[in-house]
Design an enzyme around this catalytic site. Structure first.
Site, short mmCIF file in Angstrom:
data_model
loop_
_atom_site.label_atom_id
_atom_site.label_comp_id
_atom_site.label_asym_id
_atom_site.label_seq_id
_atom_site.Cartn_x
_atom_site.Cartn_y
_atom_site.Cartn_z
N CYS B 132 27.30 -27.93 -49.03
CA CYS B 132 26.76 -28.53 -47.81
C CYS B 132 27.90 -29.13 -46.98
O CYS B 132 28.41 -30.21 -47.29
CB CYS B 132 25.75 -29.61 -48.17
SG CYS B 132 25.11 -30.47 -46.73
N CYS B 135 27.13 -32.47 -45.23
CA CYS B 135 27.10 -33.62 -46.14
C CYS B 135 28.51 -34.07 -46.51
O CYS B 135 28.79 -35.26 -46.61
CB CYS B 135 26.39 -33.28 -47.45
SG CYS B 135 24.75 -32.63 -47.25
N ASP B 136 29.39 -33.11 -46.78
CA ASP B 136 30.61 -33.43 -47.51
C ASP B 136 31.91 -33.21 -46.74
O ASP B 136 32.99 -33.50 -47.26
CB ASP B 136 30.66 -32.62 -48.81
CG ASP B 136 29.51 -33.00 -49.74
OD1 ASP B 136 29.02 -34.14 -49.61
OD2 ASP B 136 29.11 -32.18 -50.57
#
Lengths: 103, 314
Positions: B132, B135-136
């Protein structure tokens, strides 16, 4: 819920601690947070429950903690990591199972 | 044993829409969800093509769907399904905590990113391996990142990662990118992106350290292996595989007709078992988008309603 930061991390991370790493860009973390909060009530006697904003702590500190992806829920014993669930594995059930192992 | 009319497995756009339609038809409706409400779309920050919701986000759209589910009185229970018996007139669904008996089941468990399937991948998820980017990406500010894959997701997510990472190297098994032309053109112009073709990842290093310390890649033409190591000052780099999706159908693929694990249905979302429907990304279909998932969910709920009326209420 205790808020951990880069500055208080070492001093406050004593005994059995659970840290929910998150940041505002992580929608999965935000979706998981109500579950984490409920679990923190259920297991309040067993662990010190904390949250830590990875955006505030910065890339270098995250590398040091080896937290390079979210969601990440990590159990520490006296400041040493003993268990974690991360990524897509981080469901309410997986977190609870991890907590039960360390009660 | 809890009884209901419609049991929906999965709370993504397909499952939530099915819940809205079923509950609004006054059917007692339960949705089971093992992890997060909303499914894959909640990791997408920008959704521009869901009709009626310009400039919305994945979480934004899901929040509104959830509000409608609550309004019509369907219940969402966060438990993971462990076993199903779909053959009888009443379908039995078990989770680790409870047991349900339902007149109909709508299977809408979605899909998840395909894993590389190499040593070190599982252990280092969250330690440098991520599926992701939104997200990261922030964890890789000023670091190097490897994106695995050459399709639309890989190239688009790779470009997104260049906003954070110092350098993004895309590794693909094919001799060229397979993403749409316009996307490829833009990626080729991006100075931070480099491309390695005809190559697959064979091992991710760092299991003992708990953080990625390297990656071995094999050229599929020459069989030559190369191990990439991070710049010593960085100590680590990121690995983002985007090599397609796998339908979440392990529990049902022995009983429901399927094609490569994707469930086959007719136009009314009927599977080969009476009273069992499939909806969303796990179905055999051409377009896997929020709008088509929602459409499947609506159709499945109406089919379930008609079936209940015929079978149980006459």
């Amino acid at each position: 819920m205790f808020i951990l930061t880069k500055d208080n991390f070492e001093a406050e991370n004593t005994g059995l601690t659970v840290v929910d790493f998150w940041n505002e860009g992580c929608t999965k973390c935000i979706a998981l947070m109500p579950d984490y909060e409920e679990l923190s009530n259920t297991y309040a006697d067993n662990f010190k429950f904390c949250k830590m904003d990875t955006k505030a702590s910065g890339p270098r500190f995250n590398i040091k903690l080896k937290v390079m992806g979210l969601p990440a829920i990590v159990v520490y014993k006296d400041g040493v990591e003993v268990d974690r669930v991360a990524g897509d594995d981080a469901s309410r059930e997986a977190i609870e199972n991890m907590l039960k192992k360390h009660v | 044993m809890r009884k209901c009319d419609v049991l929906i497995i999965g709370a993504g756009p397909a499952g939530l829409t099915a819940a809205i339609y079923a509950a609004r038809a006054k059917l007692s409706t339960v949705v089971l969800e093992k992890s997060k409400i909303g499914g894959q779309i909640v990791t997408t920050t920008e959704v521009a093509n869901f009709p009626g919701c310009p400039e919305d986000s994945g979480p934004g759209i899901i929040e509104k769907m959830k509000k409608q589910v609550d309004l019509f009185g369907a219940e969402i229970i966060k438990e993971e399904v462990t076993a199903l018996d779909l053959k009888g007139d009443l379908k039995v669904v078990k989770t680790s905590k409870s047991e349900f008996e339902a007149k109909t089941v709508i299977y809408a468990a979605g899909a998840y990113p395909r894993k590389l399937g190499v040593e070190g991948e599982k252990e280092l998820t969250g330690g440098g391996v991520s599926y992701c980017a939104t997200c990261d990406a922030g964890f890789f500010e000023e670091l190097e990142v490897y994106v695995i894959g050459g399709g639309n997701s890989a190239v688009e997510e790779g470009m997104y990662l260049t906003k954070f990472a110092r350098k993004v190297n895309l590794i693909t098994i094919d001799p060229h990118l397979t993403a749409e032309k316009s996307i490829c053109e833009e990626a080729m112009k991006n100075e931070k992106m480099t491309f390695t073709y005809n190559s697959v990842v064979t091992k991710i290093h760092g299991k003992e350290e708990g953080i990625v310390t390297g990656m071995t890649v094999k050229n599929v033409k020459t069989n030559e292996e190369t191990t990439f190591e991070p710049d010593p000052e960085d100590g680590t780099f990121g690995i983002f595989p985007f090599i397609g999706y796998v339908p979440n159908t392990d529990l049902v693929k022995d009983i429901l007709d399927n094609e490569n694990s994707y469930i086959k249905t007719d136009d009314h979302m009927n599977t080969n078992i009476e009273g069992v429907y499939a909806a969303g990304d796990l179905r055999v279909k051409l377009v896997r988008q929020v709008v088509t998932a929602a459409s499947d969910g609506a159709i499945a709920a109406v089919s379930a309603e008609k079936y209940i009326e015929e079978k149980f209420n006459k």
